[in-house]
Design a protein around this motif. Structure first.
Motif: not given
Length: 457
Positions: A5-6, A33, A36, A42
């Motif tokens: 999970k991010a 992450n 990502h 982010f």
């Protein structure tokens, strides 16, 4: 295959707060992450920036910290608070980097943040820590641009005057503070009273304390009382010092170890040992535990009495406090002054077992003591170990040692010592001059003897 999970911006802040290693925290911040989508940058929170900047600043990792600040400058989703820049300026002040502190202050507007008296005060304090008095005056000349000076401003300026030894200017700053309608604080009076005590103006300091309580209805704190106690003890006014102590009790100001240590030390110095021991018992009963300063005071007194057995016993009281290198150095120095350099050497060798590593003072003290007692082989060994540890011997001590070896005619040890000095890059020209001149003054040594004993391979 399931993917992890991010990490959310909120979760990142929590992880940064928990991470003790600033380098790992920085790695996490830069890449929260790894998998990502690069098209979705982010969205860092202000708290995340605050946490990483604080961690990096405390670790003195200033270049990465500046990189994070540069990244923060690009953010437009929130306003950067002035207090964050105050924290950065303080880091630079403690690290003795005044240019960087000033640069940070000047960069505040580029972050869409306004400079106020708060950041000015932080900068002034940082410059004071760095001894940049001229730069402080330059900042003061343009202070009206940022707001009116407050109590904190004057406290810093008064402290700067006291640190610089200009007590008259400190008084002038205090008077200006009153004229401008700025109410002094306990810190203001404590700072000025400390300056007066350092300047030997104890009566003025006591009068100022009375003015503080009578005219400004301020109660002295433990720092202010301790400052007065130390000043009174330094001039031998012990009766007055004990009156200050009694006043502290009446005003329900908790006596800390600094108060007790000051009184105990002063009593010892004037030969009132029994009274000092009574104060120590009072200290224990009050719930104030003896600390390293107490330990050092007691050790110094026993060493003055040449009662080394009692001094050793204090070192064994590890359940009360863990003796530090200063405590050991006091005993080693006293033993050496009494010609007990072998006993000093034994204590020195025992320090690592006791969990305390010798420092440069330990080595220099023992080396001088062994030389004074003519234990040259032991001194040469300590000198070699000292340089191996990266500690620099005092040039006057080396010169004296070389002279002693030359007088004794111990050319074999002289050669070994000079070789060791050469290997440690401590073989200076004046040492050669001493060795050559004193060796040549001996009864016609042959040229080969001189060459063999003085040439360092």
């Amino acid at each position: 295959m399931a993917t992890s999970k991010a990490i959310s911006p909120f979760r990142l802040s929590s992880l940064l707060r928990l991470q003790k290693d600033p380098a790992l925290a920085l790695e996490l911040f830069r890449n929260p992450n790894p998998n990502h989508d690069p098209k979705k940058p982010f969205r860092y929170s202000l708290l995340s920036y605050d946490l990483i900047i604080t961690k990096l600043g405390r670790a003195k990792m200033f270049d990465p910290m500046e990189q994070v600040l540069h990244q923060l400058k690009q953010e437009t989703r929130f306003t950067v608070p002035e207090v964050l820049f105050c924290v950065v300026i303080s880091f630079y002040g403690r690290a003795r980097l005044p240019a960087r502190a000033l640069q940070t202050f000047e960069s505040i507007p580029s972050f869409r943040c306004k400079q106020t008296i708060k950041s000015v005060n932080t900068l002034l304090n940082a410059l004071l820590n760095c001894g940049q008095y001229k730069k402080m005056r330059e900042i003061l000349s343009g202070m009206n641009e940022y707001g009116k000076p407050d109590a904190c401003t004057y406290n810093i300026l008064i402290n700067a005057c006291c640190v610089g030894g200009d007590i008259e200017q400190a008084r002038t700053m205090f008077d200006e503070m009153l004229r401008n309608g700025v109410r002094p604080t306990v810190v203001t009076f404590g700072t000025l009273i400390n300056g007066l005590c350092l300047n030997g103006e104890i009566q003025e300091a006591l009068k100022l304390k009375e003015d503080m309580t009578r005219d400004f209805k301020l109660k002295p704190n433990v720092f202010l009382y301790t400052t007065l106690l130390k000043g009174l003890c330094q001039i031998g006014e012990l009766s007055w010092a004990f009156r200050i102590k009694d006043e502290m009790v009446r005003n329900k100001v908790k006596l800390d170890s600094a108060v007790y240590n000051t009184l105990i030390d002063a009593l010892f110095k004037v030969g009132r040992k029994e009274e000092a021991l009574v104060v120590m018992e009072e200290m224990k009963k009050s719930g104030c535990k003896p600390d390293l300063v107490t330990c050092n005071v007691m050790i110094s007194e026993y060493c003055r009495e040449k009662n080394f057995e009692e001094a050793y016993k204090i070192l064994e009281q590890t359940e009360i406090f863990k003796p530090d290198v200063v405590n050991y150095n006091v005993i080693i120095g006293s033993l050496c002054r009494e010609g007990k350099s072998i006993e000093a050497s034994e204590l020195f060798q025992d320090m690592p077992r006791r969990g305390c590593a010798p420092d440069v003072v330990s080595y220099r003290t023992l080396f001088d003591g062994l030389c004074n007692c003519m234990h040259f082989k032991e001194a040469a060994f300590i000198l070699d170990e000292m340089m191996f540890k990266g500690y620099a011997p005092l040039s006057r001590s080396i010169n004296k040692f070389i002279c002693q070896l030359c007088r004794e005619g111990d050319f074999q040890l002289l050669s070994a010592v000079m070789t060791s000095l050469g290997n440690g890059n401590f073989l200076y020209e004046d040492i050669w001059k001493i060795a050559v001149s004193m060796t040549c003054s001996k009864e016609k040594p042959s040229e080969f003897e001189l060459f063999d004993t003085l040439v360092v391979p």
